[in-house]
Scaffold this active site. Sequence first.
Site, PDB file in Angstrom:
ATOM      1  N   ARG A  20      31.835   5.853  29.925  1.00 32.66           N
ATOM      2  CA  ARG A  20      32.157   4.495  29.517  1.00 32.66           C
ATOM      3  C   ARG A  20      33.662   4.355  29.425  1.00 32.66           C
ATOM      4  NH1 ARG A  20      29.930   1.122  24.232  1.00 32.66           N
ATOM      5  NH2 ARG A  20      31.209  -0.742  24.546  1.00 32.66           N
ATOM      6  N   GLY A  22      37.172   1.390  29.131  1.00 31.32           N
ATOM      7  CA  GLY A  22      37.556   0.250  28.317  1.00 31.32           C
ATOM      8  C   GLY A  22      36.929  -1.043  28.774  1.00 31.32           C
ATOM      9  N   MET A  23      36.531  -1.134  30.052  1.00 27.38           N
ATOM     10  CA  MET A  23      36.029  -2.398  30.574  1.00 27.38           C
ATOM     11  C   MET A  23      34.657  -2.282  31.229  1.00 27.38           C
ATOM     12  SD  MET A  23      38.098  -4.778  29.806  1.00 27.38           S
ATOM     13  CE  MET A  23      39.539  -4.574  28.760  1.00 27.38           C
ATOM     14  N   VAL A  26      30.059   3.446  33.732  1.00 27.17           N
ATOM     15  CA  VAL A  26      29.892   4.047  35.053  1.00 27.17           C
ATOM     16  C   VAL A  26      28.560   4.778  35.077  1.00 27.17           C
ATOM     17  CG1 VAL A  26      30.859   5.583  36.795  1.00 27.17           C
ATOM     18  CG2 VAL A  26      32.383   4.335  35.270  1.00 27.17           C
ATOM     19  N   ASP A 145      47.129   2.537  37.345  1.00 28.94           N
ATOM     20  CA  ASP A 145      46.574   3.257  36.201  1.00 28.94           C
ATOM     21  C   ASP A 145      46.414   4.743  36.539  1.00 28.94           C
ATOM     22  OD1 ASP A 145      45.675   3.550  33.632  1.00 28.94           O
ATOM     23  OD2 ASP A 145      43.628   2.879  34.042  1.00 28.94           O
TER      24      ASP A 145
END
Length: 387
Positions: A20, A22-23, A26, A145
């Site tokens: 998991r 921040g957005m 998976v 990122d």
Amino acid sequence: MTEGRLLGDGRYSLDGRLGRGGMGHVWLAYDKKLGRPVAVKLLDMERVRMHRKGRKAALTEAMRVRFEKEWQSMARIQSPYVAALYDRGDEAGQVYLVMEYVDGIALDAYMGFGSSLTLEQTVRWSVQVSEGLADASEVDVVHRDIKPANIMINERGNAKIVDFGLARLLDMSDTRTAGATWQYAAPERWQGSPGDHLSDLYSLGCVMYEMLTGNPPFTSRSGDMMEVGVMHQRHRPAPPLNVRRGIPEELSNLVMTLLAKRPEQRPQHARSVIHLIRQVEHTPSHETGPAQIGSHSTPHVNPDYVERIRESERLVRNYLAEHGEHHSSVIEARFTLAELTGESGDSRGAADQYETLGDDCKRLFGPADSRALNAFDAMARWIAAPA
């Protein structure tokens, strides 16, 4: 969301959650059409909307329009060092991306607690990440990122960048909303710029710094990310070779150039970074035999040893999976890997590996076990070798 749910008109079956972010979440999924495992990222659009304070709920629809445009850009990347983007969808209010499943371990699992990588690993993975960034730059796609958690090391020991372009897709130009990204964010990102390929190279410099020294260039004991942000914008970290012994001057200088505050002072393309990294790969001209290499040359990576090191790594991984860490085959393979690391020109890496092996043998077999004593003797031998 539960296991067994189908997406894409029944094409993708969700088999299990991988993690998991921040957005979103998976999931490991199965592509029934092509008969292969894939990774499905389910984007939490409501959470994305909430991160944009003061905006109305209609932003969600705007995000969907942007989603379609951005995923097409991401899908243009063709690189063996970037996890491929296969498909996207929007089903029953659930926006998702279908990506290549990388069976491996994130780079951050190889580091942490001050642990650094060997020179061969640093060179291998830094070159591969740079190759991925170069391939993306050539189709005008920026990651925004780059961090150890977004670099996967697959079962063959190669690096693959994941989540390419996702930060842009989610419009997270403010680094303060991007979780741990702030540890690796370029100064211009802190100043409100969305960043470009030179920002990615700065982040690569942060990752390489951590590979070499065991820690990011800037940290805060209190965990204050704004304090770290000030450091990224105003402070200069100590060169890696002043932090830890056995680091080639070429790599230390390259990292410091990547960490230049002004983008125009950094290398201007990832392919030039690759060339500079490879400067530490050479066979000493005075080589008189494997036992002499680590003891009588400056830190480097001897390319004659690279394939043997990678094969030794593969054996360690296979034996661990098959027998467990206590098995004699695992211990022997780890001894071989540590010795090859030293012989390749990385005396510090050999000493670190032998120290870890000695500690593990003490834990597994007792402090008086001969394997633990042999490992610590070998550690002392490589520490005594000039770095």
